[in-house]
Write an enzyme that holds these catalytic residues in place. Structure first.
Site, PDB file in Angstrom:
ATOM      1  N   LYS A  39     -13.003  -4.749  10.912  1.00 33.23           N
ATOM      2  CA  LYS A  39     -13.681  -3.776  10.052  1.00 33.23           C
ATOM      3  C   LYS A  39     -15.099  -3.485  10.533  1.00 33.23           C
ATOM      4  O   LYS A  39     -15.529  -2.318  10.543  1.00 33.23           O
ATOM      5  CB  LYS A  39     -13.689  -4.296   8.618  1.00 33.23           C
ATOM      6  CG  LYS A  39     -12.294  -4.368   8.008  1.00 33.23           C
ATOM      7  CD  LYS A  39     -12.295  -5.084   6.666  1.00 33.23           C
ATOM      8  CE  LYS A  39     -10.894  -5.194   6.093  1.00 33.23           C
ATOM      9  NZ  LYS A  39     -10.870  -5.985   4.835  1.00 33.23           N
ATOM     10  N   VAL A  42     -11.334   0.183   5.968  1.00 32.77           N
ATOM     11  CA  VAL A  42     -12.487  -0.697   5.723  1.00 32.77           C
ATOM     12  C   VAL A  42     -12.815  -0.659   4.235  1.00 32.77           C
ATOM     13  O   VAL A  42     -13.131   0.394   3.695  1.00 32.77           O
ATOM     14  CB  VAL A  42     -13.724  -0.249   6.526  1.00 32.77           C
ATOM     15  CG1 VAL A  42     -14.896  -1.187   6.241  1.00 32.77           C
ATOM     16  CG2 VAL A  42     -13.424  -0.200   8.005  1.00 32.77           C
ATOM     17  N   LYS A  79      -6.457  -1.276   9.775  1.00 34.58           N
ATOM     18  CA  LYS A  79      -7.702  -1.583  10.489  1.00 34.58           C
ATOM     19  C   LYS A  79      -7.444  -2.141  11.886  1.00 34.58           C
ATOM     20  O   LYS A  79      -8.233  -1.928  12.797  1.00 34.58           O
ATOM     21  CB  LYS A  79      -8.578  -2.530   9.668  1.00 34.58           C
ATOM     22  CG  LYS A  79      -8.236  -4.009   9.682  1.00 34.58           C
ATOM     23  CD  LYS A  79      -7.174  -4.400   8.716  1.00 34.58           C
ATOM     24  CE  LYS A  79      -7.582  -4.212   7.294  1.00 34.58           C
ATOM     25  NZ  LYS A  79      -6.558  -4.699   6.328  1.00 34.58           N
ATOM     26  N   GLY A 117     -10.967  -1.070   1.486  1.00 37.60           N
ATOM     27  CA  GLY A 117     -10.034  -0.601   0.464  1.00 37.60           C
ATOM     28  C   GLY A 117     -10.548   0.641  -0.241  1.00 37.60           C
ATOM     29  O   GLY A 117     -10.758   1.691   0.377  1.00 37.60           O
ATOM     30  N   GLY A 125      -5.880  -4.522  -2.235  1.00 35.66           N
ATOM     31  CA  GLY A 125      -5.036  -4.344  -3.415  1.00 35.66           C
ATOM     32  C   GLY A 125      -4.240  -3.063  -3.324  1.00 35.66           C
ATOM     33  O   GLY A 125      -4.625  -2.111  -2.638  1.00 35.66           O
ATOM     34  N   VAL A 174       0.833  -1.210   0.000  1.00 39.19           N
ATOM     35  CA  VAL A 174       0.000   0.000   0.000  1.00 39.19           C
ATOM     36  C   VAL A 174       0.863   1.254   0.000  1.00 39.19           C
ATOM     37  O   VAL A 174       0.581   2.219  -0.722  1.00 39.19           O
ATOM     38  CB  VAL A 174      -0.963  -0.003   1.205  1.00 39.19           C
ATOM     39  CG1 VAL A 174      -1.784   1.275   1.231  1.00 39.19           C
ATOM     40  CG2 VAL A 174      -1.882  -1.216   1.142  1.00 39.19           C
ATOM     41  N   GLU A 195      -2.138 -14.247   2.742  1.00 41.69           N
ATOM     42  CA  GLU A 195      -0.780 -14.203   3.268  1.00 41.69           C
ATOM     43  C   GLU A 195      -0.260 -15.614   3.510  1.00 41.69           C
ATOM     44  O   GLU A 195      -1.012 -16.585   3.560  1.00 41.69           O
ATOM     45  CB  GLU A 195      -0.766 -13.422   4.597  1.00 41.69           C
ATOM     46  CG  GLU A 195      -1.275 -11.999   4.504  1.00 41.69           C
ATOM     47  CD  GLU A 195      -0.326 -11.078   3.767  1.00 41.69           C
ATOM     48  OE1 GLU A 195       0.864 -11.445   3.609  1.00 41.69           O
ATOM     49  OE2 GLU A 195      -0.771  -9.992   3.342  1.00 41.69           O
ATOM     50  N   ILE A 204     -13.447   1.083  -1.574  1.00 43.67           N
ATOM     51  CA  ILE A 204     -14.888   1.303  -1.444  1.00 43.67           C
ATOM     52  C   ILE A 204     -15.135   2.447  -0.465  1.00 43.67           C
ATOM     53  O   ILE A 204     -14.742   2.369   0.700  1.00 43.67           O
ATOM     54  CB  ILE A 204     -15.599   0.047  -0.929  1.00 43.67           C
ATOM     55  CG1 ILE A 204     -15.299  -1.156  -1.830  1.00 43.67           C
ATOM     56  CG2 ILE A 204     -17.101   0.269  -0.833  1.00 43.67           C
ATOM     57  CD1 ILE A 204     -15.756  -2.471  -1.254  1.00 43.67           C
ATOM     58  N   GLU A 242     -10.256   6.108   6.003  1.00 40.83           N
ATOM     59  CA  GLU A 242     -11.185   5.571   5.008  1.00 40.83           C
ATOM     60  C   GLU A 242     -10.726   4.224   4.463  1.00 40.83           C
ATOM     61  O   GLU A 242     -11.532   3.311   4.249  1.00 40.83           O
ATOM     62  CB  GLU A 242     -11.336   6.564   3.845  1.00 40.83           C
ATOM     63  CG  GLU A 242     -12.286   6.126   2.754  1.00 40.83           C
ATOM     64  CD  GLU A 242     -13.733   6.095   3.206  1.00 40.83           C
ATOM     65  OE1 GLU A 242     -14.310   4.986   3.233  1.00 40.83           O
ATOM     66  OE2 GLU A 242     -14.275   7.159   3.536  1.00 40.83           O
TER      67      GLU A 242
END
Length: 412
Positions: free
Chosen positions: A200, A127, A100, A129, A297, A12, A185, A131, A124
């Site tokens: 989440k 939770v 999270k 990604g 992602g 990320v 993972e 969305i 934001e």
């Protein structure tokens, strides 16, 4: 010019720097300021990065730099993320995170520090990604009394279940495929045991109900015990098995749970495919609203992080009023009192007698069958009853049949 720091240059974090470097001009036009990455914190070397000269291994170079006003935390976990984020807020820097675990465990405390220091703590991306869900709940649906939230909040488990549903894969084979594709993972426990989805739903429940919900207060089950037989019985019943994270009001408290559930094909959650997430939110005025998209992602999550950075820049002289009070756990009702119909799969030498006993013990049950079932299988759906009542009746039923599986029927 607004100067920022990014803590963590993994999947990320590298996505965040990529977006900020590739969209410098368009972002500057939207926020009326250039956003400049001054420091990137990571213990590894990245000599091929276009900003290799800005990397540091020393957190103090970030927290003590008065020119850095916004810090992005994308390291994950609680240590050292919690200490670093707390120090940044206390030093008067706004913080944006996708973590999270951090928000679910320490959100109330960190929001209180942000309020005291008149800075922002935004999350934001923690939770769903890419969305958008935190802002819609906080702003667009603010006039509503949120009655319930139900969702698929973990793409890894949804991918695994879909492979079991559509390709008749065993759980073990589907998990290995998810790992091979990079969806799971090497240690997949946080996903497959339900902890990721639990964190989440805790964040969302804290936001909409105003009191911090700690993951330790929420009953959580993963998908490791879901079998291909269960998947086939769900299809025969008229739905699919999904890992559902759920929060609903019950008086002045909440019922919150994360567990596998049978979801009817009449509900759109039953059709969510692959690594996608979907969340259904019901407000007393808005009715039910759906939020759907990639829940993880590199770039999808990074885009949500960058949007929060932009929000911090736009509101650099005022803080976003996202806030909830701390909680003791008493705001979450004990899960033993939650009411659901239940699916039961059992084995018995005399299945007709076992089903007769089920009707006697649980009340009238709905028998379900699947193609190719073993002659010893007896499967049925009970009526609605509290979980404590169900477990007591299930113990009684176990005297007459060997119980293989029990799964809740979702109330969405």
């Amino acid at each position: 010019m607004i100067q920022i720091a990014v803590m963590g240059h993994g999947v990320v974090g590298s996505g965040v720097t990529e977006i900020l470097l590739n969209h410098t001009e368009s972002i500057a036009k939207k926020v009326k300021e250039e956003i400049y990455i001054k420091k990137v914190l990571d213990l590894r070397e990245f000599p091929d990065s276009p900003i290799a000269d800005r990397f540091t291994k020393d957190f103090n170079e970030i927290v003590s730099d008065d020119e850095i006003s916004v810090v992005v935390e994308v390291m994950g976990g609680l240590k050292p993320a919690y200490d670093f984020v707390k120090q940044c807020l206390e030093s008067g820097k706004s913080v944006v995170t996708s973590n999270k675990e951090l928000v679910a465990a320490k959100g109330a405390e960190l929001l209180a520090i942000a309020e005291e220091k008149n800075v922002n703590f935004l999350f934001e991306a923690s939770v769903g990604g890419a969305i958008p869900i935190i802002r819609p709940l906080h702003q667009c649906l603010a006039a509503n009394d949120i009655e319930k939230i139900n969702g698929i909040l973990n793409g890894t488990t949804n991918f695994i279940l879909n492979k079991m549903i559509n390709d008749n894969m065993s759980f073990e084979d589907a998990l290995k495929l998810a790992q091979d594709k990079g969806y799971a993972e090497r240690n997949p426990a946080a996903d497959i045991e339900g902890h990721d989805a639990c964190r989440k739903i805790c964040i969302l429940a804290s936001l909409v109900y105003g009191t911090h919900v700690y993951p330790e207060s929420v009953h959580t089950e993963g998908i490791t015990k879901v079998s291909l037989k269960d998947v086939e019985y769900a299809r025969a019943w008229g739905g699919a098995v999904k890992l559902i994270a759920s929060a609903r009001k019950n008086g002045d408290k909440q019922e919150i749970i994360t567990a596998p559930m049978f979801v009817s094909s009449d509900c759109q959650l039953s059709n969510v495919d692959g690594v996608y997430n979907e969340l259904l939110v019901r407000g007393d005025s808005s009715g039910t609203i759906g939020f759907y998209g990639r829940g993880a992602g590199k770039l999808p999550t990074a885009s949500a992080v960058v949007a929060d950075v932009m929000d911090c820049v736009l509101h650099k002289d005022e803080r976003r009023n996202i806030m909830w009070k701390d909680g003791s756990g008493e705001n979450v009702l004990p899960y033993e009192g939650y009411v659901n119909a239940m699916y039961v799969l059992a084995e018995a030498d005399d299945t007709d007698a076992a089903l007769a006993k089920a009707n006697e013990i649980f009340g009238e049950c709905e028998k379900i069958t699947r193609p190719g079932a073993d002659a010893r299988e007896a499967a049925f759906i009970t009526g609605e009853l509290s979980y404590s009542d169900f477990t007591a009746k299930c113990a009684e039923f176990a005297k007459y049949a060997e119980v293989q599986s029990t799964i809740r029927i979702a109330k969405i």
